[in-house]
Write an enzyme that holds these catalytic residues in place. Structure first.
Site: not given
Ligand code: RIB
Length: 285
Positions: A13, A39-40, A43, A138, A204, A229, A232-235, A268
């Site tokens: 990222d 990356g989902k 993460n 992805e 959210g 930020d 990646a909260a959803g991840d 991040g």
């Molecule tokens: O969900 C957040 C992610 O989406 C980021 O880390 C980015 O790499 C994208 O994949």
């Protein structure tokens, strides 16, 4: 301890922080810049591991300067990386802008993730031996379908976070046990989600809502934190949910929403994913 296999993406990222996003055609000064592994898939793998699961990651990095750092971050988090391949060409990257409200815009360039077109015997064995398969969108959809089909055939529960959202074949929905979506994704997917026994919609700051196979819904209130930020909260929510799914939806949702909220308090993707003890501390308040 749940055994989870994540078949998914891994990106570097490129994160720029700004007070507000630029208008079309405008050049402006940013406030900061950082390279953060994300990356989902990656993460979610790290989030599941930190929330207490045993995790194997199946994915691909390129042969560029980012590849080693992407592998190291997964490995240092305790995720098994023996199924992470290295392919020719660039690793996946994501250009991310985070504004003063902690909201982000993300452009992903798939790179090595787009080359995840085959699962080999060792990948399939890992999926069959796991309790949970966790996928996102992805990497090429046919690979997700193959992973999900193999999981279903071997009694491994399939969790899908259909993000970035897109139309999916009915054959994939038929293999999914649990879907985790945000409100926008839920609206776009509409009735496709009716085929999924367990659907969790994240809301959210307002938490999440679970809908089970019997149609009964369970609301999960939001956890109030200072948002820096939301990347990646959803991840993080999804990874923690998968790690605790075997304890039932109520407990899994509490872990997921606490972990997801904590992830918004730092900048991040991988850098913001909370540890098990951080989640437990907030859960016990
Ligand atoms: O969900 C957040 C992610 O989406 C980021 O880390 C980015 O790499 C994208 O994949």
């Amino acid at each position: 301890m749940a055994r989870i296999v994540v078949v998914g993406s891994i990106n570097m990222d490129l994160v720029t922080t700004v007070r507000r996003r630029p208008e079309p055609g405008e050049t402006m000064s940013g406030e900061g810049f950082a390279l953060v592994p994300g990356g989902k898939g990656s993460n979610q793998a790290i989030a599941a591991r930190r929330a207490g699961a045993e995790v194997t990651f199946v994915g691909a990095v390129g042969d560029d300067v980012f590849a080693e750092e992407l592998r190291r971050v997964l490995h240092d988090a305790g995720v098994r990386v023996s199924r992470l391949r290295r392919v020719d060409g660039p690793s996946g990257v994501a250009a991310i802008v985070v504004d003063g409200n902690g909201e982000n815009s993300i452009i992903v360039v798939g790179g090595a993730n787009s080359r995840m077109t085959e699962l080999d015997d060792a990948d399939l064995e890992a999926i069959a031996a796991a309790d949970v398969l966790l996928c996102q969108l992805e990497i090429p959809v046919p690979t997700v379908v193959a992973a999900a089909r193999h999981a279903r055939a071997n009694g491994t529960a399939v969790v899908l976070n259909p993000s970035p959202v897109q139309e999916l074949p009915a054959e994939l929905w038929a293999e999914v046990d649990i879907a985790v979506v945000n409100e926008g994704e839920a609206a776009q997917l509409g009735s496709a989600l009716d085929a999924v026994p367990h659907v969790i919609t994240t809301l959210g700051a307002d938490g999440a809502i679970y809908r089970g196979p019997d149609g009964i819904t369970l609301p999960q209130p939001g956890v109030r934190v200072n948002v820096v930020d939301t990347t990646a909260a959803g991840d993080t929510f999804t990874g923690a949910l998968a790690a605790h799914w075997h304890e039932g939806p109520e407990i899994a949702l509490a872990w997921a929403s606490t972990a997801g909220a904590l992830a918004t308090t730092k900048l991040g993707a991988s850098a913001s994913i909370p540890t098990r003890s951080e989640i437990e501390r907030l859960l016990s308040r």
